[in-house]
Each structure stands twice: as structure tokens, then as C-alpha cells.
Enzyme design. Structure first.
Site, mmCIF file in Angstrom:
data_model
loop_
_atom_site.group_PDB
_atom_site.id
_atom_site.type_symbol
_atom_site.label_atom_id
_atom_site.label_comp_id
_atom_site.label_asym_id
_atom_site.label_seq_id
_atom_site.Cartn_x
_atom_site.Cartn_y
_atom_site.Cartn_z
ATOM 1 N N GLU A 1 -4.780 7.647 -2.916
ATOM 2 C CA GLU A 1 -5.270 6.390 -2.363
ATOM 3 C C GLU A 1 -5.609 5.392 -3.462
ATOM 4 O O GLU A 1 -5.521 4.175 -3.257
ATOM 5 C CB GLU A 1 -6.486 6.636 -1.471
ATOM 6 C CG GLU A 1 -6.154 7.275 -0.142
ATOM 7 C CD GLU A 1 -5.168 6.463 0.676
ATOM 8 O OE1 GLU A 1 -5.264 5.216 0.664
ATOM 9 O OE2 GLU A 1 -4.295 7.061 1.322
ATOM 10 N N HIS B 1 0.837 -1.205 0.000
ATOM 11 C CA HIS B 1 0.000 0.000 0.000
ATOM 12 C C HIS B 1 0.871 1.253 0.000
ATOM 13 O O HIS B 1 0.704 2.136 -0.856
ATOM 14 C CB HIS B 1 -0.896 -0.039 1.242
ATOM 15 C CG HIS B 1 -1.803 1.131 1.400
ATOM 16 N ND1 HIS B 1 -3.143 1.083 1.121
ATOM 17 C CD2 HIS B 1 -1.562 2.402 1.832
ATOM 18 C CE1 HIS B 1 -3.692 2.264 1.365
ATOM 19 N NE2 HIS B 1 -2.756 3.085 1.802
ATOM 20 N N GLU B 2 1.799 1.324 0.942
ATOM 21 C CA GLU B 2 2.625 2.530 1.049
ATOM 22 C C GLU B 2 3.565 2.674 -0.148
ATOM 23 O O GLU B 2 3.875 3.801 -0.561
ATOM 24 C CB GLU B 2 3.410 2.525 2.358
ATOM 25 C CG GLU B 2 2.553 2.468 3.621
ATOM 26 C CD GLU B 2 1.494 3.566 3.705
ATOM 27 O OE1 GLU B 2 1.656 4.615 3.056
ATOM 28 O OE2 GLU B 2 0.495 3.355 4.431
ATOM 29 N N HIS C 1 1.774 4.513 -2.813
ATOM 30 C CA HIS C 1 1.876 5.963 -2.604
ATOM 31 C C HIS C 1 3.234 6.476 -3.087
ATOM 32 O O HIS C 1 3.330 7.501 -3.771
ATOM 33 C CB HIS C 1 1.736 6.292 -1.116
ATOM 34 C CG HIS C 1 0.341 6.303 -0.598
ATOM 35 N ND1 HIS C 1 -0.648 7.086 -1.123
ATOM 36 C CD2 HIS C 1 -0.225 5.624 0.443
ATOM 37 C CE1 HIS C 1 -1.774 6.902 -0.436
ATOM 38 N NE2 HIS C 1 -1.544 6.018 0.513
#
Length: 505
Positions: free
Chosen positions: A296, A266-267, A270
Site C-alpha cells: 500500500e 494507485h493500482e 501496486h
């Protein structure tokens, strides 16, 4: 002779440098700073915010914006695709909003954010919401003062939402969330009673083995130690100080490896957004993601559509077996795919499945509005939180640490932020449809662990533009519409049909 556009760029670059210095100090607070440094760090961040704010909202910047626009007009440059035209437009929009906020208030918000984060860490560890009440109350008071600086918005929450998803309104989010909720609730009811074996996700997984797994997977995504680093924090996050200095964090649970694995994916999603912004946009207000909704969409796409997708399970399953062994020796891609996609209402947002996740966000969206409007007192927040979890997800909340204290956002005054998570899911569904249309054999690449085609597609269509196009304009370019619920729901039903072996329509 220096043009006014060049002078504007120089001034904006100075502001970006100050802002990134503050972000670097904040990153250090979350990862390296000793606890006793909190008070001094809060003053440092307040000073940096005041300096950046004063430098940006000055009348001189307004004059430079006017003069730069005149230069562009005289040269016949008016296309929104022109980097300089987009820069002047974006900088003016942000300047017009920022100049209404007193510098002292901007500094105090930064100070309270820093102090509140440290209070939250202690309160969460001690399951002590009462200890957090003063910090949250102060943050809310500051946000109400911030809202009072503006007119022209339909409601107070619109002002805060606009900071994270420009030009989005509370009414539009409410409409989208109502449509999303109507799709999710019956889907969850259909699937949550059905059994899926998730035992392979639970056991004893040494942190060092988890670190190895995470590094191997995010390196496939594009993590590179030459321009990235990864650290530990109480709540995973990503930040960057330009495309060549991207930081992500993770946290580790020895009994559940999926948390660190998918949190890191997830990160890294980003981080890739920031790392692939066009170099010519660096040190300008365009040199980062356009909104948190689009941001997101990138993290959710990599975490769920790739990480929890059936093709990539061909890569993950042998890596999981190699890193952990034991009961996971020889784990099959099918078993892993089903386990990480089980639908079951749960307490913790960051570990929620794709279907119930939207309800976690809707709960926070509704509570935030009540807090901002003053219809919900801070002291009554745990009771309201627990009631909504019972109503929306059918579960009892055993403690504030697993309930109202689980997220870091409110401690830092990030009120208006949460809705962008679910908006990101919707945008990710739209982008996923577009990339699979453009790369028909994408599933084969993912199954082979070849993620560069997806990364490059996102870089070309989304990342390189930075904040050049606002979300509606970006989506119009890539998918031809604004934010819609349908593509995400269609994707989700197709995946879960495969997980559960039933037809979902």
C-alpha cells in the site's frame, strides 16, 4: 546431483504455480466471468487451494527445509542478504503457520471467498445488506475456525493481521493509529470548513476520454502493454502472475474523472512493485511484495504523493484539458492541485482525501476486531458502521451501498487487511522523505513528466527485494527506523499548507 536446496526450490515453484493459477481464476471472476459461472468457479478455487496447501504443508517440505538449511550452514552462508538464506527463512516461517491449518478448512475458505464476492456484487448493487449477511457470517465463522488453529498470539486479531503484515501486532497498530488520529482530527477540523473550488472535477466526462487520460498517465508510471493489461471491475484491484504478467482494473464514473484517474495510478503503483521484483526470485515465495503495508505504501505514494502532488499537476492539467475540453480547457496546474487535495469528510474510502482517509481505515480496524471477537453481531454491523462515521467524520450514511457494502474485502474473507492501508500511508511518508533526500531535484523530474527516476529508485530500494526482508528489516535498510507516524504527518501538513495558503505546524 540435485542439491536439497534445488529440490526445495522445485517444490516451492510448483506451489507458486498452483497459487498463481488460483489467482488467475480469481482475476477472471472479477473481470470476465459470466455471473452463472460463480458456483463452478468457487469449486475450482477450492480445489486449487487444497492442492497448493497439501503440496506446501507436507512433511517432505519440512525435511527439505531442514536439509537446505544444513547445506547453507555447511557452506558458511548465513547472511540475511543471501537470496537462498532468505528463501529458507521465509518459506519456513510461512510453512510453520500454514501447516497448522487443515487442508479442508483452507479449501472451504477459498470456496466461501469466491461465493461471497458474487453475493456482495448483487447486494451492493441492490443496496441490500440483508442479502449479504449469510455470506459474511460464514466468512467470519471460517476465520474464527482459522484463528483456533494457532497459539502464541496475544489475541485473535493478531493471527489475521499477521497474514497481511507479518509480525505486526494489534497492540502496535492501535498505538500507531492513536497517534495518527490525534494528528488528523485537529488538522481536519482546521481545514474542512475552508473552501476549495472542486467544480472542475465534476461534470460530464465520457468514459472513452477517461480511458485515454488513464492510459497516458499510467504509461508514464511504467504501464506497458507487453507485460500488463487493464480491465474493468466493480472494485479496482491489482494482481500479477509474475513480473511479466501484471493485471490492474479500474471503474468509471462519468460525472467524476478523478476516481478513475487516481484509482488507476494507485493500482499501477501496486503493479510496479510486482513488475520490478528481481527475476531470480520468481516462482519462489520471495517473488512478490513482502506485505500489504509495504504494497500500500507503493500505491499510495504514486496516487497521492505523485498524482496529487503540485509538481505532477504541471503534467496532469494539460492532459485533463486535452482529454475533456469544455470547462476544463486551459485549467491551471494550481487549480487542479487545490481541487484534488481538498479536505472534506466523505462517505467513500477510495475517494477520501489524504487526511480523512486514515479515519476511514481506523473505523474498519475497530469494527473488524469487534466482529472477530464476537462483540458485534453481523446483523448490527450497519448500525455500528453508521455510528462510527458520525462520530469520526461527522457525516450521516444515507445507504448501505455507500456505507458498509462499499468495500469488497469482507466478501472475500479478507479480514485483518484494512489496517495495512493506513500503515501504507505511514510507510509511504517515510519512503517519500528518503527518495527526496537521495534525489534532491525529484520535483523537477515529476513536473516534466519524467517518472523513471522515482520508479528506478523504488525498484532498487524496495521492489527488487520482493519478500526477502520483512517490513521492519526493509525499512531499517531504507530509512533507518521502523514504521513511524511523524514523516507522513509532516509531508501532509507541508502539502496542505500549500493547498490552503496557511501555515500548519
Amino acid at each position: 546431483m540435485s542439491t536439497k536446496l534445488q529440490q526445495l526450490r522445485e517444490r516451492l515453484a510448483e506451489v507458486e504455480d498452483l497459487t498463481q493459477a488460483a489467482e488467475l481464476a480469481s482475476w477472471d471472476q472479477h473481470t470476465q466471468m459470466p455471473p452463472r459461472g460463480a458456483a463452478q468457479r468457487a469449486e475450482m478455487l477450492a480445489t486449487l487451494e487444497r492442492l497448493a496447501h497439501e503440496r506446501f504443508v507436507s512433511a517432505e517440505v519440512g525435511r527439505l527445509l531442514d536439509a537446505a538449511a544444513a547445506e547453507l550452514d555447511a557452506a558458511g552462508r548465513d547472511s540475511p542478504d543471501d537470496d537462498d538464506v532468505a528463501l529458507v527463512f521465509h518459506a519456513r516461517r510461512v510453512w510453520e503457520k500454514a501447516r497448522k491449518v487443515p487442508t479442508d478448512l483452507a479449501g472451504e475458505i477459498a470456496r466461501a471467498s469466491s461465493l461471497g464476492q458474487e453475493v456482495w456484487v448483487t447486494a451492493r448493487a441492490g443496496n441490500d445488506f440483508a442479502a449479504f449477511i449469510p455470506a459474511l457470517t460464514h466468512n467470519l465463522e471460517l476465520k474464527r475456525r482459522y484463528v483456533e488453529c494457532f497459539d502464541g498470539f496475544d489475541c485473535a486479531y493478531d493471527v489475521l493481521l499477521d497474514d497481511y503484515e507479518p509480525q505486526m501486532t494489534t497492540a502496535e497498530v492501535t498505538r500507531l493509529f492513536s497517534e495518527l488520529r490525534d494528528e488528523l482530527v485537529p488538522l481536519i477540523a482546521t481545514l474542512s470548513a475552508r473552501e476549495v473550488d472542486t467544480s472542475i472535477l465534476h461534470g460530464h466526462f465520457p468514459v472513452e476520454a477517461q480511458r485515454r487520460l488513464v492510459r497516458e498517465v499510467i504509461s508514464l508510471q511504467g504501464w506497458n502493454p507487453e507485460g500488463w493489461r487493464m480491465d474493468d471491475s466493480a472494485h479496482p484491484f491489482a494482481t500479477s502472475f509474475g513480473a511479466t504478467d501484471v493485471r490492474i482494473t479500474d471503474r468509471w464514473e462519468e460525472g467524476y474523472f478523478a476516481s478513475s484517474l487516481f484509482g488507476a495510478m494507485h493500482e499501477t503503483g501496486h503493479g510496479l512493485y510486482e513488475a520490478q521484483v528481481a527475476p531470480e526470485l520468481m516462482r519462489t515465495p520471495l517473488g512478490h511484495g513482502v506485505s500489504l503495508g509495504v504494497h500500500e505504501s507503493q500505491s499510495r505514494l504514486w496516487e497521492n504523493m505523485v498524482g496529487r502532488g503540485r509538481p505532477f499537476a504541471e503534467v496532469l492539467a494539460p492532459k485533463v484539458a486535452d482529454c475533456f475540453g469544455g470547462a476544463l480547457t486551459g485549467v491551471s496546474p494550481d487549480a487542479l492541485f487545490r481541487a484534488v487535495n481538498r479536505i472534506s469528510p466523505s462517505l467513500i474510502r477510495v475517494e477520501a482525501d489524504e487526511a480523512t482517509y486514515g479515519l476511514h481505515i481506523i473505523i474498519r480496524f475497530e469494527l473488524e476486531q469487534a466482529l472477530v471477537n464476537g462483540t458485534l453481531a453481523v446483523a448490527d454491523l450497519p448500525e455500528a458502521w453508521n455510528a462510527k462515521y458520525k462520530e469520526y467524520l461527522g457525516i450521516d450514511v444515507p445507504s448501505d451501498a455507500d456505507g458498509v457494502l462499499q468495500d469488497v474485502h469482507w466478501s472475500g474473507g479478507l479480514i485483518g487487511y484494512f489496517s495495512t492501508y493506513a500503515l501504507g500511508n505511514l510507510i509511504a511518508g517515510q519512503l517519500w522523505g528518503a527518495v527526496n533526500r537521495d534525489i534532491p531535484d525529484l520535483a523537477d523530474s515529476l513536473a516534466a513528466g519524467e517518472l523513471s527516476r522515482l520508479r528506478e529508485w523504488l525498484g532498487t530500494h524496495v521492489h527488487r527485494h520482493g519478500a526477502k526482508y520483512l517490513t521492519p528489516g526493509l525499512l531499517e535498510r531504507v530509512v533507518g527506523t521502523g514504521i513511524e507516524v511523524g514523516p507522513f504527518v509532516a509531508y501532509l501538513k507541508a502539502k496542505l499548507s500549500a493547498v490552503y495558503g496557511i501555515a500548519l505546524d
